[in-house]
Design an enzyme around this catalytic site. Sequence first.
Site, PDB file in Angstrom:
ATOM      1  N   GLU A  16      -9.599   2.736   6.684  1.00 36.16           N
ATOM      2  CA  GLU A  16      -9.326   1.965   7.901  1.00 36.16           C
ATOM      3  C   GLU A  16      -9.963   2.656   9.103  1.00 36.16           C
ATOM      4  OE1 GLU A  16      -4.851   0.225   6.795  1.00 36.16           O
ATOM      5  OE2 GLU A  16      -5.044   2.236   7.584  1.00 36.16           O
ATOM      6  N   THR A  93      -3.665  -1.828   8.912  1.00 36.26           N
ATOM      7  CA  THR A  93      -3.606  -3.194   8.406  1.00 36.26           C
ATOM      8  C   THR A  93      -2.159  -3.583   8.131  1.00 36.26           C
ATOM      9  OG1 THR A  93      -3.980  -2.369   6.173  1.00 36.26           O
ATOM     10  CG2 THR A  93      -5.915  -3.125   7.391  1.00 36.26           C
ATOM     11  N   LYS A 177       4.158  -7.244   8.662  1.00 37.02           N
ATOM     12  CA  LYS A 177       4.855  -6.319   7.767  1.00 37.02           C
ATOM     13  C   LYS A 177       3.906  -5.188   7.424  1.00 37.02           C
ATOM     14  CE  LYS A 177       6.545  -6.313   2.978  1.00 37.02           C
ATOM     15  NZ  LYS A 177       5.343  -5.787   2.301  1.00 37.02           N
ATOM     16  N   ASP A 178       4.332  -3.950   7.702  1.00 33.58           N
ATOM     17  CA  ASP A 178       3.449  -2.823   7.389  1.00 33.58           C
ATOM     18  C   ASP A 178       4.240  -1.707   6.714  1.00 33.58           C
ATOM     19  OD1 ASP A 178       4.826  -1.405   9.345  1.00 33.58           O
ATOM     20  OD2 ASP A 178       3.014  -0.480  10.132  1.00 33.58           O
ATOM     21  N   MET A 179       3.629  -0.514   6.616  1.00 35.25           N
ATOM     22  CA  MET A 179       4.299   0.580   5.919  1.00 35.25           C
ATOM     23  C   MET A 179       4.403   1.854   6.762  1.00 35.25           C
ATOM     24  SD  MET A 179       2.799  -0.047   2.068  1.00 35.25           S
ATOM     25  CE  MET A 179       3.847   1.144   1.268  1.00 35.25           C
ATOM     26  N   GLU A 180       4.094   1.769   8.062  1.00 31.88           N
ATOM     27  CA  GLU A 180       4.145   2.988   8.885  1.00 31.88           C
ATOM     28  C   GLU A 180       4.734   2.840  10.279  1.00 31.88           C
ATOM     29  OE1 GLU A 180       1.033   2.138   7.501  1.00 31.88           O
ATOM     30  OE2 GLU A 180       1.100   3.532   5.804  1.00 31.88           O
ATOM     31  N   ASP A 203      -3.361  -9.819   4.393  1.00 28.27           N
ATOM     32  CA  ASP A 203      -2.738 -10.745   3.427  1.00 28.27           C
ATOM     33  C   ASP A 203      -1.667 -11.572   4.125  1.00 28.27           C
ATOM     34  OD1 ASP A 203      -1.779  -7.739   3.038  1.00 28.27           O
ATOM     35  OD2 ASP A 203      -0.021  -9.025   2.852  1.00 28.27           O
TER      36      ASP A 203
HETATM   37  N1  ADE Z   1      -0.535  -3.462   4.691  1.00 25.94           N
HETATM   38  C1  ADE Z   1      -1.343  -4.493   4.471  1.00 25.94           C
HETATM   39  N2  ADE Z   1      -0.666  -5.543   3.937  1.00 25.94           N
HETATM   40  C2  ADE Z   1       0.621  -5.140   3.829  1.00 25.94           C
HETATM   41  C3  ADE Z   1       1.805  -5.748   3.348  1.00 25.94           C
HETATM   42  N3  ADE Z   1       1.806  -6.983   2.872  1.00 25.94           N
HETATM   43  N4  ADE Z   1       2.937  -5.028   3.391  1.00 25.94           N
HETATM   44  C4  ADE Z   1       2.944  -3.773   3.868  1.00 25.94           C
HETATM   45  N5  ADE Z   1       1.871  -3.134   4.327  1.00 25.94           N
HETATM   46  C5  ADE Z   1       0.708  -3.817   4.311  1.00 25.94           C
END
Ligand code: ADE
Length: 249
Positions: A16, A93, A177-180, A203
């Site tokens: 990224e 992302t 929705k992400d992860m950080e 997505d």
């Molecule tokens: N990063 C990119 N797409 C994601 C998703 N659907 N959920 C969590 N983190 C993401």
Amino acid sequence: MGRHKTLVVLISMQQEATPIIRALAMRSMKDPFGKVLRIKGFEKKIQNTRLIFIVQGIDPRFGVETVGTEAATLATQLAIQTFNPNLILNAGTAGAFASRGAKIADVYLSKGTCSFHGRRIPIPGYQEYGVGSYPLLNVSKLASRLGLKQGIISTGSSLDMTPSDKTQIEGSGATLKDMEAAAIAYVADLHRIPMFAVKAVTDLLDSKTPTSEAFLKNFKRATEALQKHLISVLHVCATSPLSAFSRRT
Ligand code: ADE
């Protein structure tokens, strides 16, 4: 002109970050937090601003990028301790709801507060702690100036989404929705440092395509869009006075 300031951008995946680091011709820092952690650092001076990119790095056991909240928390604390930033950005992302107007490769600025989903602690007080709802910098003017969308972000530890995650994420009003982001917002809030996020959509959360398939298919397109818009965001942040970063949601 104005006072010198330091802007730290936290990014989880090297893929990224690379297009932006190249486009800005940033200089690589040697092991900013020591060899063990493998966190990468890149820097560049833009007018009076020291711009620092921190990339979470490769996991030594699994050989993959250290996506997720644990590595984000670690990198954020170390970046704050080492560089004392005036402003923190999280760039990367995210998944997003088409039903809330999102399209693949859209770039969003964060909005409102940032929460965690999937953390269930049904004991008085602890439920709210689990969700977090950390404050973010109000960047609505920046979004209008650059013509970017804004959305609430919900953070979890999985790429996909269980039905209960979906209910919680939708209930929080989140588009993304992400992860950080919430992990970074948690540490930034502890130190009272303003923070916001810039996220490109890989997505659509309400599509039938499996998330991992859409993520891999759209990743390049999304990171190209991220590069283009993040550079404009960074330019505005680097050339704005410190006072522009003090109002939080
Ligand atoms: N990063 C990119 N797409 C994601 C998703 N659907 N959920 C969590 N983190 C993401």
